[in-house]
Design a protein around this motif. Structure first.
Motif, mmCIF file in Angstrom:
data_model
loop_
_atom_site.group_PDB
_atom_site.id
_atom_site.type_symbol
_atom_site.label_atom_id
_atom_site.label_comp_id
_atom_site.label_asym_id
_atom_site.label_seq_id
_atom_site.Cartn_x
_atom_site.Cartn_y
_atom_site.Cartn_z
ATOM 1 N N CYS A 362 43.114 38.460 35.208
ATOM 2 C CA CYS A 362 43.736 39.740 34.832
ATOM 3 C C CYS A 362 44.230 40.490 36.062
ATOM 4 N N MET A 363 43.416 40.469 37.116
ATOM 5 C CA MET A 363 43.774 41.213 38.325
ATOM 6 C C MET A 363 44.978 40.583 39.021
ATOM 7 N N VAL A 364 45.029 39.256 39.061
ATOM 8 C CA VAL A 364 46.185 38.567 39.653
ATOM 9 C C VAL A 364 47.442 38.892 38.861
ATOM 10 N N ASP A 365 47.314 38.893 37.536
ATOM 11 C CA ASP A 365 48.455 39.223 36.676
ATOM 12 C C ASP A 365 48.919 40.657 36.927
ATOM 13 N N LEU A 366 47.968 41.577 37.058
ATOM 14 C CA LEU A 366 48.305 42.985 37.310
ATOM 15 C C LEU A 366 49.023 43.144 38.644
ATOM 16 N N LEU A 367 48.471 42.535 39.698
ATOM 17 C CA LEU A 367 49.092 42.634 41.026
ATOM 18 C C LEU A 367 50.469 41.974 41.018
ATOM 19 N N GLY A 368 50.579 40.828 40.341
ATOM 20 C CA GLY A 368 51.858 40.135 40.295
ATOM 21 C C GLY A 368 52.927 40.944 39.589
#
Length: 467
Positions: A362-368
């Motif tokens: 989720c965090m990678v998706d948010l940052l991306g």
């Protein structure tokens, strides 16, 4: 050991006429301290070899929440001639324990000692096989069921259907179901649950429709399984009918059915209806809140999802790992970068939850989505968990959106290291090269794909047509 005849007449009369039977006293035990006192009296009065009374002691030790299975095994080992009930009690206790294989070992001992199994023996054994996901064990127990003539007993049939279903052998579960001359609600429910839990939602819905046409009224467990199938198959109409059925019958959903309804509506995109059910529930648990928070976040209501999470905490509920996935997902879909960072970094300190792969995803998706590609890449590299293709794929999609070829090339290498046959990433990278005007690289990649006869797996979608 003192015999009853050795006591004075007055005491003997008091013992034999004023004390309730030991079996009745055993049934009234509430703690192991009480049971041990009774056990001592049975030894003193030479009644310890009364199998019926000893069976009641054994039942409390093995099956009660305040019992002691170790003490139960000692009681069993001291029994001179353990009966069917004693064996069944320990088989049942072991099947529900952390070591279900011991139930099967107990059955082997039972057979060796010449004790005949009964209709209650086999469902407990099948439960043990289901806990172990041991389909071969289910087959062996099934053979014993036929041998002893219990293959048409509904209690045993239900155990077979459930056991095979949990082990993923739906074909055998359906065969047992079809060959049974009679079926009660439990048997129908076990097979419907089996289909729903093994991603055969369409079969679950067809079987439910057949059950209703046969005049069998579903219970809560049946409806919860069907709602789960409706969620996976996108059968909103069937889900709505089930809600109407529940309202007509009781008017109150209860926690399990209410949560299943919320989840079904959310998966079908009917967020408003999910919210109506959620608000109308008299009682909610953490799973209910999780379903609603996640539903709001996924369908673009990120701010509402975070407000609901605040209310969740105000109500005194404690979030679990699934709750934080829902919250981070809401931040991702709502574009709330700072809030997402704060929730993620406070997982250990505030909520005492160790971040798992799904939280990092989720965090990678948010940052991306926010263009923080280097930060997302660094987060993946620093993970305690080994990143999977989905996490790297999420970052690759963000690279494609931002046009960052440099990071995309590194991500593609990571994906190939995990899955050398994932040729779709070559297509993504080729398109990125084309957008950047790097036609030499486009030609090189396309040549590699042509020579290797690589093909991108085509995408597909399903459309609901006439229900």
């Amino acid at each position: 050991m003192p015999k009853l005849e050795m006591f004075p007449p007055k005491l003997k009369t008091m013992i034999t006429h004023r004390l309730p039977p030991f079996s009745l006293l055993a049934d009234k035990c509430t703690t192991m301290h009480h049971l041990k006192q009774l056990h001592a009296q049975m030894i003193i009065l030479a009644r310890i070899h009364d199998n019926y009374a000893a069976s009641r002691l054994l039942s409390f030790c093995a099956l009660s929440s305040s019992g002691d299975i170790g003490y139960a095994i000692k009681l069993f080992n001291y029994a001179q001639e353990p009966n069917n009930f004693m064996y069944n009690t320990l088989i049942r206790a072991h099947a529900s324990s952390q070591h279900p294989y011991k139930a099967l070992l107990m059955f082997v001992e039972m057979m060796r000692n010449g004790v005949t199994p009964g209709k209650h023996t086999f469902p407990f054994l099948l439960k043990g096989c289901a806990c172990l996901k041991w389909v071969f064990g289910c087959k062996q127990i099934h053979a014993c069921v036929v041998k002893y003539g219990f293959d048409f007993n509904l209690h045993v049939v239900n155990g077979l259907v459930r056991g095979y279903s949990v082990c993923g052998s739906l074909g055998r579960a359906r065969q047992v179901f079809d060959e049974s001359p009679g079926r009660d609600l439990s048997v129908w429910t076990s097979l419907i649950c089996g289909y729903a839990q093994n991603n055969c939602s369409n079969e679950a819905l067809l079987l439910f429709d057949r059950m209703v046409r046969d005049g069998i009224e579903p219970n809560g467990a049946t409806l919860a399984s069907v709602l789960s199938a409706c969620a996976e198959e996108g059968c909103l109409v069937v889900g709505e009918r089930i809600e109407s059925f529940i309202r007509e019958k009781s008017g109150d959903f209860g926690v399990i059915l209410g949560t299943a309804l919320v989840h079904m509506y959310v998966k079908n995109g009917a967020v408003a209806k999910a919210r109506d059910v959620f608000e109308g529930m008299k009682e909610k648990n953490v799973a209910t809140w999780n379903a609603m928070i996640q539903g709001l976040g996924v369908h673009g209501h990120g701010a509402e999802a975070l407000d609901l999470f605040c209310k969740f905490e105000e109500e005194g509920f404690v979030p679990n790992g699934i709750t934080l996935v829902a919250v981070l997902s809401a931040c991702c879909h709502g574009g709330f970068l700072e809030q997402g960072r704060e929730f993620f970094h406070s997982m250990r300190t505030r909520y005492k939850i160790e971040p798992k792969l799904e939280h990092y995803g989720c965090m990678v998706d948010l940052l991306g989505r926010q263009g923080k590609l280097l930060e997302a890449e660094q987060l993946i590299q620093n993970m305690e968990w080994k990143a999977d293709v989905m996490i790297w794929g999420s970052l690759l999609s963000a690279c494609a959106k931002c046009g960052n070829v440099e990071v995309a090339e590194r991500v593609v290498e990571e994906i190939f290291a995990l899955d050398s046959n994932n040729h779709g990433v070559r297509v993504v990278l080729s398109n990125m090269y084309a957008e950047a005007g790097r036609w030499d690289e486009v030609s090189r990649l396309r040549k590699v794909m042509k020579e290797g006869k690589f093909k991108k797996t085509p995408g597909w979608s399903s459309v609901d047509c006439g229900g």
